[in-house]
Scaffold this motif. Structure first.
Motif, PDB file in Angstrom:
ATOM      1  N   GLU A   1      -8.985  16.814  20.286  1.00 20.12           N
ATOM      2  CA  GLU A   1     -10.241  17.549  20.469  1.00 20.12           C
ATOM      3  C   GLU A   1     -11.397  16.595  20.778  1.00 20.12           C
ATOM      4  O   GLU A   1     -12.373  16.982  21.402  1.00 20.12           O
ATOM      5  CB  GLU A   1     -10.578  18.358  19.213  1.00 20.12           C
ATOM      6  N   GLY A   2     -11.267  15.348  20.297  1.00 24.36           N
ATOM      7  CA  GLY A   2     -12.323  14.359  20.501  1.00 24.36           C
ATOM      8  C   GLY A   2     -12.320  13.801  21.908  1.00 24.36           C
ATOM      9  O   GLY A   2     -11.677  14.314  22.822  1.00 24.36           O
ATOM     10  N   LYS A   3     -13.060  12.715  22.088  1.00 21.49           N
ATOM     11  CA  LYS A   3     -13.221  12.134  23.418  1.00 21.49           C
ATOM     12  C   LYS A   3     -12.423  10.838  23.616  1.00 21.49           C
ATOM     13  O   LYS A   3     -12.167  10.441  24.725  1.00 21.49           O
ATOM     14  CB  LYS A   3     -14.712  11.831  23.652  1.00 21.49           C
ATOM     15  N   ASP A   4     -12.055  10.185  22.519  1.00 25.07           N
ATOM     16  CA  ASP A   4     -11.429   8.866  22.606  1.00 25.07           C
ATOM     17  C   ASP A   4      -9.922   8.984  22.869  1.00 25.07           C
ATOM     18  O   ASP A   4      -9.170   9.469  22.024  1.00 25.07           O
ATOM     19  CB  ASP A   4     -11.683   8.081  21.318  1.00 25.07           C
ATOM     20  N   THR A   5      -9.491   8.522  24.028  1.00 22.05           N
ATOM     21  CA  THR A   5      -8.083   8.611  24.414  1.00 22.05           C
ATOM     22  C   THR A   5      -7.214   7.676  23.584  1.00 22.05           C
ATOM     23  O   THR A   5      -6.090   8.025  23.233  1.00 22.05           O
ATOM     24  CB  THR A   5      -7.915   8.269  25.911  1.00 22.05           C
ATOM     25  N   ALA A   6      -7.719   6.488  23.250  1.00 18.26           N
ATOM     26  CA  ALA A   6      -6.930   5.523  22.484  1.00 18.26           C
ATOM     27  C   ALA A   6      -6.617   6.053  21.088  1.00 18.26           C
ATOM     28  O   ALA A   6      -5.484   5.924  20.604  1.00 18.26           O
ATOM     29  CB  ALA A   6      -7.677   4.199  22.385  1.00 18.26           C
ATOM     30  N   VAL A   7      -7.594   6.652  20.450  1.00 21.89           N
ATOM     31  CA  VAL A   7      -7.385   7.218  19.116  1.00 21.89           C
ATOM     32  C   VAL A   7      -6.382   8.366  19.197  1.00 21.89           C
ATOM     33  O   VAL A   7      -5.484   8.494  18.362  1.00 21.89           O
ATOM     34  CB  VAL A   7      -8.721   7.704  18.504  1.00 21.89           C
ATOM     35  N   ALA A   8      -6.520   9.188  20.226  1.00 24.40           N
ATOM     36  CA  ALA A   8      -5.604  10.316  20.418  1.00 24.40           C
ATOM     37  C   ALA A   8      -4.181   9.821  20.660  1.00 24.40           C
ATOM     38  O   ALA A   8      -3.223  10.411  20.156  1.00 24.40           O
ATOM     39  CB  ALA A   8      -6.074  11.176  21.575  1.00 24.40           C
ATOM     40  N   GLN A   9      -4.054   8.745  21.403  1.00 22.71           N
ATOM     41  CA  GLN A   9      -2.726   8.187  21.692  1.00 22.71           C
ATOM     42  C   GLN A   9      -2.041   7.716  20.418  1.00 22.71           C
ATOM     43  O   GLN A   9      -0.870   8.023  20.183  1.00 22.71           O
ATOM     44  CB  GLN A   9      -2.849   7.024  22.689  1.00 22.71           C
TER      45      GLN A   9
ATOM     46  N   LEU B   1      -2.566  15.348  25.878  1.00 21.64           N
ATOM     47  CA  LEU B   1      -2.961  13.945  25.952  1.00 21.64           C
ATOM     48  C   LEU B   1      -3.040  13.477  27.401  1.00 21.64           C
ATOM     49  O   LEU B   1      -3.972  12.784  27.798  1.00 21.64           O
ATOM     50  CB  LEU B   1      -1.976  13.085  25.161  1.00 21.64           C
ATOM     51  N   LYS B   2      -2.070  13.894  28.201  1.00 21.85           N
ATOM     52  CA  LYS B   2      -2.048  13.524  29.612  1.00 21.85           C
ATOM     53  C   LYS B   2      -3.257  14.102  30.347  1.00 21.85           C
ATOM     54  O   LYS B   2      -3.898  13.415  31.148  1.00 21.85           O
ATOM     55  CB  LYS B   2      -0.759  14.034  30.249  1.00 21.85           C
ATOM     56  N   LYS B   3      -3.573  15.356  30.042  1.00 21.17           N
ATOM     57  CA  LYS B   3      -4.730  16.001  30.651  1.00 21.17           C
ATOM     58  C   LYS B   3      -6.026  15.295  30.221  1.00 21.17           C
ATOM     59  O   LYS B   3      -6.924  15.082  31.038  1.00 21.17           O
ATOM     60  CB  LYS B   3      -4.766  17.470  30.231  1.00 21.17           C
ATOM     61  N   MET B   4      -6.077  14.891  28.962  1.00 20.89           N
ATOM     62  CA  MET B   4      -7.255  14.196  28.431  1.00 20.89           C
ATOM     63  C   MET B   4      -7.422  12.841  29.120  1.00 20.89           C
ATOM     64  O   MET B   4      -8.529  12.445  29.490  1.00 20.89           O
ATOM     65  CB  MET B   4      -7.091  14.008  26.923  1.00 20.89           C
TER      66      MET B   4
END
Length: 90
Positions: A40-48, A83-86
């Motif tokens: 839901e957030g903006k940071d891709t690294a954290v999401a990964q 995640l890919k879409k983000m």
């Protein structure tokens, strides 16, 4: 109440397995929730990193029979797509 020795042992095993499965399900749900929040957030690294952790917990739960393998695959697939879409939009 269990009468035979084998029934008493089965009852003990059920209690132990229930406790272990409950612990595994709790860890799994926590990891999935953290991954959902990270997506839901903006940071891709954290999401990964959260996704990798959630995926690991799902595979562990699947190996032990806590959740069905198709359930884990479905949840993993949906999170990977998000995640890919983000990553593509960032």
């Amino acid at each position: 109440m269990a009468n035979t020795r084998s029934a008493k042992k089965a009852a003990r095993q059920t209690v132990r397995r229930t406790a272990v499965n409950k612990m595994r399900r709790t860890k799994l749900r926590s990891a999935v929730r953290k991954a959902e929040e990270a997506l839901e957030g903006k940071d891709t690294a954290v999401a990964q990193t959260a996704f990798v952790s959630a995926q690991s917990q799902m595979m562990k739960a699947t190996r032990t029979g806590t959740i069905h393998k198709n359930t884990a695959a479905r949840k993993t697939s949906r999170m990977a797509a998000r995640l890919k879409k983000m990553a593509a939009s960032a």
